[in-house]
Design an enzyme around this catalytic site. Sequence first.
Site, mmCIF file in Angstrom:
data_model
loop_
_atom_site.group_PDB
_atom_site.id
_atom_site.type_symbol
_atom_site.label_atom_id
_atom_site.label_comp_id
_atom_site.label_asym_id
_atom_site.label_seq_id
_atom_site.Cartn_x
_atom_site.Cartn_y
_atom_site.Cartn_z
ATOM 1 N N HIS A 218 38.473 113.612 120.140
ATOM 2 C CA HIS A 218 37.949 113.475 121.503
ATOM 3 C C HIS A 218 39.050 113.239 122.538
ATOM 4 C CE1 HIS A 218 34.069 112.490 119.438
ATOM 5 N NE2 HIS A 218 33.584 113.152 120.470
ATOM 6 N N ASP B 254 23.911 112.163 124.507
ATOM 7 C CA ASP B 254 25.050 112.295 123.589
ATOM 8 C C ASP B 254 25.654 110.945 123.193
ATOM 9 O OD1 ASP B 254 26.817 113.928 122.158
ATOM 10 O OD2 ASP B 254 28.293 113.908 123.775
ATOM 11 N N HIS B 255 26.142 110.874 121.957
ATOM 12 C CA HIS B 255 26.865 109.690 121.459
ATOM 13 C C HIS B 255 26.116 108.385 121.705
ATOM 14 C CE1 HIS B 255 30.511 111.410 119.859
ATOM 15 N NE2 HIS B 255 30.630 112.175 120.924
HETATM 16 O O1 G3H Z 1 30.390 114.753 122.617
HETATM 17 C C1 G3H Z 1 31.218 115.156 123.457
HETATM 18 C C2 G3H Z 1 32.368 115.953 123.071
HETATM 19 O O2 G3H Z 1 32.747 115.670 121.781
HETATM 20 C C3 G3H Z 1 33.432 116.054 124.109
HETATM 21 O O3 G3H Z 1 34.753 115.930 123.626
HETATM 22 O O4 G3H Z 1 35.784 115.413 125.818
HETATM 23 O O5 G3H Z 1 37.179 115.939 123.864
HETATM 24 O O6 G3H Z 1 35.841 117.725 124.926
HETATM 25 P P1 G3H Z 1 35.958 116.277 124.601
HETATM 26 ZN ZN ZN Z 2 31.738 113.881 120.976
#
Ligand code: G3H
Ligand code: ZN
Length: 287
Positions: A182, A84-85
């Site tokens: 986020h 992710d990311h």
């Molecule tokens: O990619 C991960 C999510 O966007 C998590 O976001 O920590 O605000 O739930 P969050």
């Molecule tokens: Zn995210």
Amino acid sequence: MSLIGTSDLVHDAAAAGSAVAAFNVITLEHIEAVVRGAEAAAAPVIIQISENAVRFHSGLVMPLAAAAAALARTSGYGVGLHLDHVTDLDLLRQAADAGFSSAMFDAGNLSYADNVARTVEAAQWAHANGLWLEAELGYVGGKPDAPASAHAAGVRTDRAEALTFVRDTGVDALAVAVGSSHAMTTRTAALDHALIAELAEALPVPLVLHGSSGVPDEELARAVTAGMRKINIGTALNIAYTHGVRQFLDRDPKTVDPRKYLADARTEMAQVVEHMLHTISKPVTAG
Ligand code: G3H
Ligand code: ZN
């Protein structure tokens, strides 16, 4: 069941008018909690490891990814593994060998032209190596290294730009800015459901909601009804983890065996996973 490709999980969810939840994990206990919570909810799930989590583990992706894959194989339900990311192409290039079936390439904070150029490179590599690639357009605020302007509550993905972006980059899914942010520790975000429906109708790829921890249950369920197909949740698990540890140590400050308080942290995270999975699978009448 065990390991399933993210592509299949999202495709199945879309076919059912539903969504698949993707939980960010940092520790072994997070992973165990996701698998246990998904089993309790009798639902498939995605375990995702962010570039920031990899950095926390000294830049090594393999140890956590191997643990996630091993635990996924113990599940009676489908589990996907997603990186992710990712902003670093070198990390992306490790994804396939580390057992991920998908990744999110994050160039959302760049200018439109730079976002397209970087994402094209990422998508070409991903597809040549059998990975499903998600990208971001519209910049979901609240990331640790975010510029201040990205926190603006009104940031939204533009439909026409999103359509062009998907066509020009060839990505398989798109994270869109529709009102979430986020790392929220309160569930107070209000989503733009009309925009979600508009984007879902216009785009040829599934939509992904980031920053879902800050979104109330009903809003999440409505987002799925409007067309969200992957729901990313991270902070909610960390809130539960920390609450479990804090409660235990407040009660018994002399404890030194981490298994005692991590058991509570893991149980609380698993309850959140189960709850979120039930929430996003509930049908909602649009309104
Ligand atoms: O990619 C991960 C999510 O966007 C998590 O976001 O920590 O605000 O739930 P969050
Ligand atoms: Zn995210």
